[in-house]
Design a protein around this motif. Structure first.
Motif, PDB file in Angstrom:
ATOM      1  N   THR A  55      19.743   4.615 -33.030  1.00 11.27           N
ATOM      2  CA  THR A  55      19.891   4.184 -34.415  1.00 11.27           C
ATOM      3  C   THR A  55      19.624   5.375 -35.329  1.00 11.27           C
ATOM      4  O   THR A  55      19.180   6.435 -34.890  1.00 11.27           O
ATOM      5  N   THR A  56      19.871   5.167 -36.612  1.00 10.97           N
ATOM      6  CA  THR A  56      19.746   6.272 -37.563  1.00 10.97           C
ATOM      7  C   THR A  56      18.306   6.561 -37.958  1.00 10.97           C
ATOM      8  O   THR A  56      18.046   7.589 -38.578  1.00 10.97           O
ATOM      9  N   GLN A  57      17.374   5.671 -37.626  1.00 11.11           N
ATOM     10  CA  GLN A  57      15.980   5.941 -37.988  1.00 11.11           C
ATOM     11  C   GLN A  57      15.535   7.250 -37.336  1.00 11.11           C
ATOM     12  O   GLN A  57      15.883   7.547 -36.196  1.00 11.11           O
ATOM     13  N   ASP A  58      14.746   8.025 -38.061  1.00 12.34           N
ATOM     14  CA  ASP A  58      14.424   9.379 -37.628  1.00 12.34           C
ATOM     15  C   ASP A  58      13.840   9.424 -36.218  1.00 12.34           C
ATOM     16  O   ASP A  58      14.280  10.214 -35.382  1.00 12.34           O
ATOM     17  N   ARG A  59      12.839   8.590 -35.940  1.00 17.06           N
ATOM     18  CA  ARG A  59      12.212   8.668 -34.617  1.00 17.06           C
ATOM     19  C   ARG A  59      13.151   8.205 -33.513  1.00 17.06           C
ATOM     20  O   ARG A  59      13.027   8.626 -32.360  1.00 17.06           O
ATOM     21  N   MET A  60      14.086   7.324 -33.873  1.00 18.10           N
ATOM     22  CA  MET A  60      15.056   6.875 -32.878  1.00 18.10           C
ATOM     23  C   MET A  60      16.030   7.995 -32.532  1.00 18.10           C
ATOM     24  O   MET A  60      16.333   8.247 -31.360  1.00 18.10           O
TER      25      MET A  60
END
Length: 545
Positions: free
Chosen positions: A209-214
């Protein structure tokens, strides 16, 4: 609900019957740049924290058995009652990655000689991170700081708070998290590297996903698996993680009723009840050391959480020694309650939140793009063989802890359906967040082709003939959770009891073809019904009146 769309326009070509390998270069140039991961967008909240200085701050160097020389985290603190056991194996979903020694009730067996793993599907959690914004530690830390600034002096075991300052960031991976995913990629290359097929005609497609940690977790895994030149061998599809976008790797954002329940905080009530029970005596003792600061059970639980967060962020935390080993086991149970109420069989939309990935798994095994529209999958992407290829032997998806457990719920792993009382752990507790969804946790699903039926009674000896005579080629499915087998017969009565926990693939697929119907997706996510009390839901779907 919206499908994930990028700035570039979509083409309107029909994709029925087209494979990624058959697309020539001219056709590919008409595609949007699906695999662009920089510059980032939709990455969510990000904040880095203070740099660690463990060589200066660590008072606990020793040769304790729980300390691993090449691991930067100090896990060998003198915790009362630990007896060289590791409290970080009892930190719920905040546990740094580990593989449980006792597993899930079955022995581990080798692949019989002559059998082959033909596919491996992985659903992988991100690595260790700073606290999420919703956990509210900065305001809590500010309350401690305000107390000392106005003259209060903590004493005894809490005296370190007189000079303590909060240095954690928010949301993004800590260095340990990067290591967990890189190490996992290396491990999976050793286990499954032979399945990578360079002759596909396209790079292997992995999803996150686009979330940074992902995004960073996926990149670190791919660097561990392929090396730093992984972009020459794999494309990484970052699907938008935001409310209103359909995404099989973050099911709650497109399930309205699940979002409503979380907003009402009802899922936290069993957790809070247990916190007030198990921390009652510890809270009274710490309150005595707090002088004018009104220390509560919430403060105690926050302190336990900061033990973990500071350890994974800085390598060591003074909060850890405030609690006993038993209290960390009880701390872990608080997260077991939260997860079973949030995405497990005690949640009205437990199955619905994970059903999209189950349907995608079925499509990949059966060799076609997704055809159903009755889930929260992104149909723009899951019906396009460029972004949803079905000719890979390796399928690598990166997600969150809640989505891994929701997916196991959607599959129907009733081994984890046991009711968890808010008053304390039941006997023979089966579900543990520490064992199932630690940081860096992962579900590996192996598809195994055997030249004959494999005996239900297995031998650890590779030279022993485990095959049933006069039988034909048979396919099996093997689930591993954090490198330990999940016995399929323990959740699915149609799967015969086997020493190795496998199930015949045809049988398992027959079970799962009814999983969408069982999830009651539309009714669970968008139906008009009252939120049930904890304990009223037992199968991950809303109770019918």
């Amino acid at each position: 609900m919206q499908n994930m769309l990028f700035v570039l326009p979509l083409i309107t070509t029909s994709w029925v019957g087209v494979t990624a390998a058959s697309l020539d270069s001219a056709t590919r140039t008409t595609q949007p740049n699906w695999f662009q991961t920089s510059p980032q967008s939709y990455q969510g909240v990000t904040a880095t924290g203070s740099a660690p200085f463990l060589a200066e701050t660590n008072p606990a160097f020793s040769s304790n058995e729980t300390y691993i020389a090449n691991d930067p985290l100090v896990t060998n603190q003198p915790i009362s009652g630990a007896h060289r056991r590791n409290i970080f194996h009892h930190a719920g979903n905040l546990s740094p990655y580990f593989s449980s020694e006792d597993g899930f009730g079955v022995e581990e067996y080798p692949i019989p000689v002559g059998a082959n793993i033909t596919q491996m599907h992985i659903l992988h959690r991100h690595g260790s991170r700073y606290p999420s914004s919703s956990e509210g530690f900065p305001p809590w830390a500010e309350g401690i700081k305000n107390s000392t600034a106005t003259g209060n002096r903590f004493k005894g075991a809490l005296s370190f708070l007189n000079d303590w300052s909060y240095g954690l960031g928010a949301e993004i991976l800590v260095p340990k998290g990067r290591q967990e995913l890189f190490d996992s990629g290396v491990l999976d290359y050793y286990n499954y590297g032979h399945l990578y097929n360079e002759s596909l005609g396209h790079r292997l497609v992995a999803r996150t996903t686009t979330q940074d940690r992902m995004l960073k977790s996926a990149e670190n895994f791919l660097a561990g698996f392929f090396g730093l030149d992984w972009t020459n061998k794999a494309n990484l599809l970052a699907m938008i993680e935001s409310v209103g976008f359909t995404n099989s790797l973050i099911g709650i954002y497109s399930c309205t009723n699940a979002m409503t329940v979380i907003a009402n905080t009802s899922i936290y009530e069993p957790m809070e009840q247990w916190i007030n029970i198990y921390l009652k005596e510890r809270t009274a003792a710490l309150k005595e050391l707090s002088r004018s600061y009104n220390w509560t059970a919430t403060d105690s639980h926050n302190a336990q959480s900061l033990c973990v967060y500071e350890t994974i962020s800085f390598g060591y935390s003074q909060f850890c020694q405030l609690f006993t080993y038993d209290e960390f086991e009880e701390y872990s149970y608080s997260y077991d309650l939260m997860f079973t109420a949030m995405v497990g069989f005690q949640n009205h939309a437990g199955r619905a939140q994970g059903i999209a990935w189950v349907e995608e798994f079925l499509a990949r095994v059966e060799g076609h793009v997704l055809q159903t529209t009755g889930t929260n999958a992104n149909m723009t992407l899951a019906t396009n063989p460029v972004t949803f290829p079905v000719d890979q032997n390796l399928y690598l998806d990166f997600t969150h802890d809640a989505d891994i457990f929701a997916t196991l719920t959607a599959f129907g792993f009733r081994k984890f359906a046991q009711f968890l009382p808010p008053t304390g752990p039941p006997k023979n507790q089966q579900f543990s967040t520490s064992k199932v969804v630690p940081f860096g946790g992962r579900t590996n699903i192996e598809i195994i082709r055997a030249p004959h039926k494999v005996s239900t009674e297995r031998s650890q000896n590779r030279t022993h003939n485990d095959y049933v005579g006069d039988t034909t080629e048979t396919y099996y499915v093997h689930f591993l959770q954090n490198q330990r087998t999940l016995p399929l017969h323990a959740s699915f009565s149609e799967c015969e009891y086997r020493d190795d926990g496998w199930c015949e693939l045809d049988t398992f697929l027959k079970i799962q073809r009814k999983s969408l119907e069982r999830s009651q997706f539309e009714y669970a996510c968008f139906g008009n019904w009252s939120t049930p009390a904890y304990g009223d839901v037992t199968d991950g779907v809303p109770p019918r009146s």
